[in-house]
Design an enzyme around this catalytic site. Structure first.
Site, mmCIF file in Angstrom:
data_model
loop_
_atom_site.group_PDB
_atom_site.id
_atom_site.type_symbol
_atom_site.label_atom_id
_atom_site.label_comp_id
_atom_site.label_asym_id
_atom_site.label_seq_id
_atom_site.Cartn_x
_atom_site.Cartn_y
_atom_site.Cartn_z
ATOM 1 N N ASN A 1 -58.227 -43.540 2.836
ATOM 2 C CA ASN A 1 -57.560 -43.393 4.128
ATOM 3 C C ASN A 1 -58.319 -44.304 5.091
ATOM 4 O O ASN A 1 -59.448 -44.027 5.487
ATOM 5 C CB ASN A 1 -57.632 -41.910 4.527
ATOM 6 C CG ASN A 1 -57.239 -41.634 5.969
ATOM 7 O OD1 ASN A 1 -57.198 -42.523 6.818
ATOM 8 N ND2 ASN A 1 -56.975 -40.374 6.260
ATOM 9 N N GLU B 1 -50.309 -32.460 -2.525
ATOM 10 C CA GLU B 1 -50.610 -32.669 -1.101
ATOM 11 C C GLU B 1 -49.448 -32.219 -0.218
ATOM 12 O O GLU B 1 -49.319 -32.629 0.936
ATOM 13 C CB GLU B 1 -50.979 -34.129 -0.856
ATOM 14 C CG GLU B 1 -52.150 -34.608 -1.712
ATOM 15 C CD GLU B 1 -53.530 -34.529 -1.038
ATOM 16 O OE1 GLU B 1 -53.603 -34.728 0.181
ATOM 17 O OE2 GLU B 1 -54.530 -34.279 -1.740
ATOM 18 N N HIS C 1 -50.515 -41.204 1.278
ATOM 19 C CA HIS C 1 -49.401 -40.250 1.130
ATOM 20 C C HIS C 1 -48.095 -41.032 1.309
ATOM 21 O O HIS C 1 -48.063 -42.029 2.054
ATOM 22 C CB HIS C 1 -49.427 -39.162 2.217
ATOM 23 C CG HIS C 1 -50.524 -38.149 2.070
ATOM 24 N ND1 HIS C 1 -51.270 -37.711 3.132
ATOM 25 C CD2 HIS C 1 -50.987 -37.475 0.989
ATOM 26 C CE1 HIS C 1 -52.148 -36.806 2.722
ATOM 27 N NE2 HIS C 1 -52.006 -36.654 1.427
ATOM 28 N N CYS D 1 -47.706 -36.284 10.190
ATOM 29 C CA CYS D 1 -48.747 -35.506 9.483
ATOM 30 C C CYS D 1 -49.001 -34.186 10.175
ATOM 31 O O CYS D 1 -49.394 -33.207 9.546
ATOM 32 C CB CYS D 1 -50.075 -36.251 9.468
ATOM 33 S SG CYS D 1 -50.038 -37.832 8.659
HETATM 34 O O1 SUG Z 1 -56.127 -35.978 4.151
HETATM 35 N N1 SUG Z 1 -57.713 -37.191 7.064
HETATM 36 C C1 SUG Z 1 -56.536 -36.602 6.423
HETATM 37 C C2 SUG Z 1 -55.279 -37.161 7.034
HETATM 38 C C3 SUG Z 1 -54.046 -36.478 6.506
HETATM 39 C C4 SUG Z 1 -52.781 -37.135 6.954
HETATM 40 N N2 SUG Z 1 -51.647 -36.410 6.482
HETATM 41 C C5 SUG Z 1 -50.480 -36.961 6.100
HETATM 42 N N3 SUG Z 1 -50.344 -38.242 5.841
HETATM 43 N N4 SUG Z 1 -49.478 -36.161 5.891
HETATM 44 C C6 SUG Z 1 -56.545 -36.869 4.910
HETATM 45 O O2 SUG Z 1 -56.982 -37.961 4.512
HETATM 46 C C7 SUG Z 1 -60.099 -37.366 7.521
HETATM 47 C C8 SUG Z 1 -61.268 -36.446 7.818
HETATM 48 C C9 SUG Z 1 -62.516 -37.206 8.177
HETATM 49 O O3 SUG Z 1 -62.757 -38.285 7.663
HETATM 50 O O4 SUG Z 1 -63.323 -36.680 9.014
HETATM 51 C C10 SUG Z 1 -58.930 -36.644 6.854
HETATM 52 O O5 SUG Z 1 -59.112 -35.652 6.201
#
Ligand code: SUG
Length: 463
Positions: free
Chosen positions: A35, A186, A267, A385
Site C-alpha cells: 500500500n 478483505e 484491493h 474504503c
Molecule cells: O489495509 N491501510 C489500510 C487501507 C485500507 C484501504 N481499504 C480499501 N481499499 N478498501 C490497508 O492497507 C495502513 C496502516 C498504517 O500503515 O499505519 C493501513 O492499514
C-alpha cells in the site's frame, strides 16, 4: 423458499452506507506492505481529531445526497488482549512498556494500535435479502489475515455487526473464514454488486455479484503478483459466495491484474467501482479485461462499462489520486453521483478524465463531489474504503439498531464527542503512553452509550 422470512417482491432496496469512525489512535506506521501511501507516510505525524472530523463531514455530505448513513465504531486500541496472547504480562502500563522494550522500532506497538478498522469496506462482504436463499441480509466478517495489524479486527467487527444487525429474522452475521493465508479475505473491497436499474423492477432487480481475487491458493501455476501480496484468494471468494447463499448463476469470480497489484493496487476498489448498471474501471483492473467485461455483460445486458485507459490515467496516478476509490451513488437511474477524494481533483490529468466522463451522455454519471479525507488517504484509504455498503429494504432498515443510523443531531453529537476526546496530533512514539490508552477507552465507553451498542469491547467485558 425454506426459512423465508419475508417476500422480496415489493420491497425496493436502498443502499445504506456504514462509515467507519476514525479511532483516537489514528497514526502512520507504514504497516501495509504493498500500500504505497502507507509506506510513503511512515512515521509522520497524524491528526486523529481532524481525521475523525473529516470522516463525519463526509457522512454529512453523503447523507445530504439522500443516502441513509450508518456508522461503525472504532476498535479498542492499543489492543492489550493481543499483547497478552503474545506472552506479555502485567497491568496496562507494564504491558505497553514491555511491548515497547521488546520491539524498540515500535512495529509491534503500532500493530496493536492501528485505527485501521476505520476502513469498513474491509469489515465484511454483504449480500442483500433479495439475492439470498433465505431472503435474509447476509454479512460475512472479513478475516484480513494478510496484515497482522488488520488480522486482529475480526472478533470485534463480528461483535459490532451482531450488535447493529441484531435482528436474526432479517440478518445473518457470519464469523470470519479460518485465519489462513489460503483464505485471505478483505471483504467488500473486492466485491461489487451490480443490478439493472433501468427495468421496471429498478432497485428490486436481483444483483450480479462480482468477486475479484488477487491469486488462487490452490492453482500455483496461475499468474500472481510478483512483488506485493495478493490479499484476496479465489478460495476465500468462493467460500464467501457460498456463505452468503448467492445464486451461482449470478456470481462471477474474476482475477485482478497481477501487475496492478504490484503497482500498489492492493484491493480491487483502488482500480474499479461499480453501482447499479455502471462499472467504472481502469484498463489494467482485471487480468483479462475482455473476458471479464463479456462475462458481466452476458449476465447484465444493460451494463454500462466506463473505461479509463492507461493513456488517459497511468497506473501510478490511479494509485496516487484514488480516482476509483470514489463512491458511485446510483440514486437515480439517469443521474449517478461520484464522491471522489480531493486528490483526484488536484491531479489535472485525473480531473480531465472525470470531466470527460461527466460530459459523456453514454453513461449516467452526471455529478462529482470532491471531499477531503486526507488523513485517511495518507494511509491508503479513500472515500470508498471508509464505507460498507449495505442494501436494505425499508423493513430491514427499520430493524437496524436505530442509534447507529445518523441524522444531523447524531452527527453533531459525534463531532462533539470527537472534539472532547481525541488528541490533536500523534506520532508513533506516543503509542506507548498509558494516558492515550486511558483516554481512548473513555472515548469508546462514551461512544458505546451514544450508539447503544452494549459492551462490545474486551475492556468492557465484551466477549
Ligand atoms: O489495509 N491501510 C489500510 C487501507 C485500507 C484501504 N481499504 C480499501 N481499499 N478498501 C490497508 O492497507 C495502513 C496502516 C498504517 O500503515 O499505519 C493501513 O492499514
Amino acid at each position: 423458499m425454506p426459512g423465508s422470512t419475508q417476500s422480496s417482491a415489493s420491497s425496493p432496496l436502498v443502499e445504506a452506507n456504514f462509515d467507519g469512525l476514525v479511532g483516537p489512535t489514528h497514526n502512520y506506521a507504514g504497516l501495509s506492505y504493498g500500500n504505497v501511501a502507507s509506506t510513503t507516510n511512515t512515521g509522520t505525524t497524524s491528526r486523529p481529531r481532524a481525521a475523525a472530523l473529516q470522516g463525519i463531514a463526509k457522512m454529512r455530505r453523503v447523507m445530504a445526497l439522500g443516502v441513509p448513513q450508518g456508522v461503525l465504531p472504532p476498535h479498542e486500541r492499543p489492543h492489550l488482549p493481543t499483547l497478552r496472547a503474545l506472552g506479555f504480562a502485567g497491568g496496562d502500563a507494564a504491558l505497553l512498556e514491555a511491548a515497547r522494550t521488546a520491539d524498540p522500532n515500535g512495529v509491534l506497538l503500532a500493530q496493536v494500535s492501528s485505527a485501521s478498522a476505520m476502513w469498513t469496506a474491509n469489515a465484511a462482504t454483504v449480500a442483500p435479502s433479495i439475492d439470498t436463499a433465505d431472503y435474509r441480509t447476509h454479512l460475512l466478517t472479513a478475516n484480513l489475515v494478510s496484515m497482522f495489524h488488520r488480522s486482529i479486527e475480526h472478533p470485534t467487527t463480528m461483535r459490532v455487526l451482531s450488535a447493529i444487525f441484531a435482528n436474526t429474522a432479517r440478518f445473518t452475521v457470519h464469523p470470519a473464514l479460518p485465519s489462513s493465508p489460503a483464505l485471505g479475505d478483505e471483504g467488500a473491497a473486492n466485491h461489487t454488486r451490480l443490478f439493472d436499474d433501468t427495468s421496471t423492477g429498478g432497485q428490486d432487480s436481483p444483483g450480479l455479484h462480482i468477486f475479484v481475487y488477487g491469486a488462487s491458493n490452490a492453482d500455483k501455476s496461475a499468474p500472481r503478483p510478483k512483488k506485493f501480496p495478493a490479499r484476496q484468494t479465489l478460495e476465500a471468494s468462493r467460500a464467501a459466495a457460498r456463505l452468503l447463499t448467492l445464486d451461482p448463476k449470478r456470481t462471477l469470480f474474476v482475477q485482478q491484474n497481477p501487475d496492478a497489484v504490484d503497482a500498489g493496487v492492493f484491493h480491487n476498489d483502488v482500480i474499479a467501482v461499480g453501482s447499479g448498471r455502471v462499472l467504472l474501471y481502469h484498463q489494467h483492473a482485471f487480468a483479462d479485461e475482455r473476458a471479464t467485461l463479456d462475462a458481466i455483460a452476458a449476465l447484465l445486458p444493460s451494463l454500462v462499462p466506463v473505461r479509463i485507459s492507461a493513456d488517459e490515467v497511468p497506473l501510478a496516478e490511479v494509485v496516487t489520486s484514488y480516482l476509483f476509490n470514489s463512491q458511485l451513488l446510483a440514486l437515480n437511474p439517469d443521474r449517478y453521483t461520484l464522491v471522489a477524494p480531493i486528490e483526484a481533483e488536484q491531479s489535472p490529468r485525473v480531473k480531465a478524465a472525470i470531466d470527460r466522463l461527466l460530459a459523456d451522455t453514454a453513461n449516467p454519471i452526471r455529478e462529482v463531489v470532491y471531499l477531503d479525507v486526507r488523513e485517511s488517504m495518507r494511509n491508503g484509504g479513500g472515500p470508498a474504503c471508509l464505507r460498507l455498503r449495505v442494501p436494505l429494504t425499508e423493513g430491514d432498515l427499520k430493524a437496524v439498531n436505530p442509534a447507529c443510523i445518523m441524522d444531523e443531531r447524531k452527527l453533531n453529537a459525534l463531532e462533539a464527542w470527537v472534539t472532547a476526546h481525541y488528541p490533536e496530533e500523534l506520532t508513533p512514539a506516543d503509542l506507548a503512553d498509558p494516558t492515550l490508552l486511558r483516554e481512548s477507552r473513555d472515548a469508546l465507553d462514551a461512544l458505546t452509550r451514544l450508539l447503544e451498542l452494549g459492551n462490545v469491547y474486551v475492556f468492557q467485558g465484551g466477549k
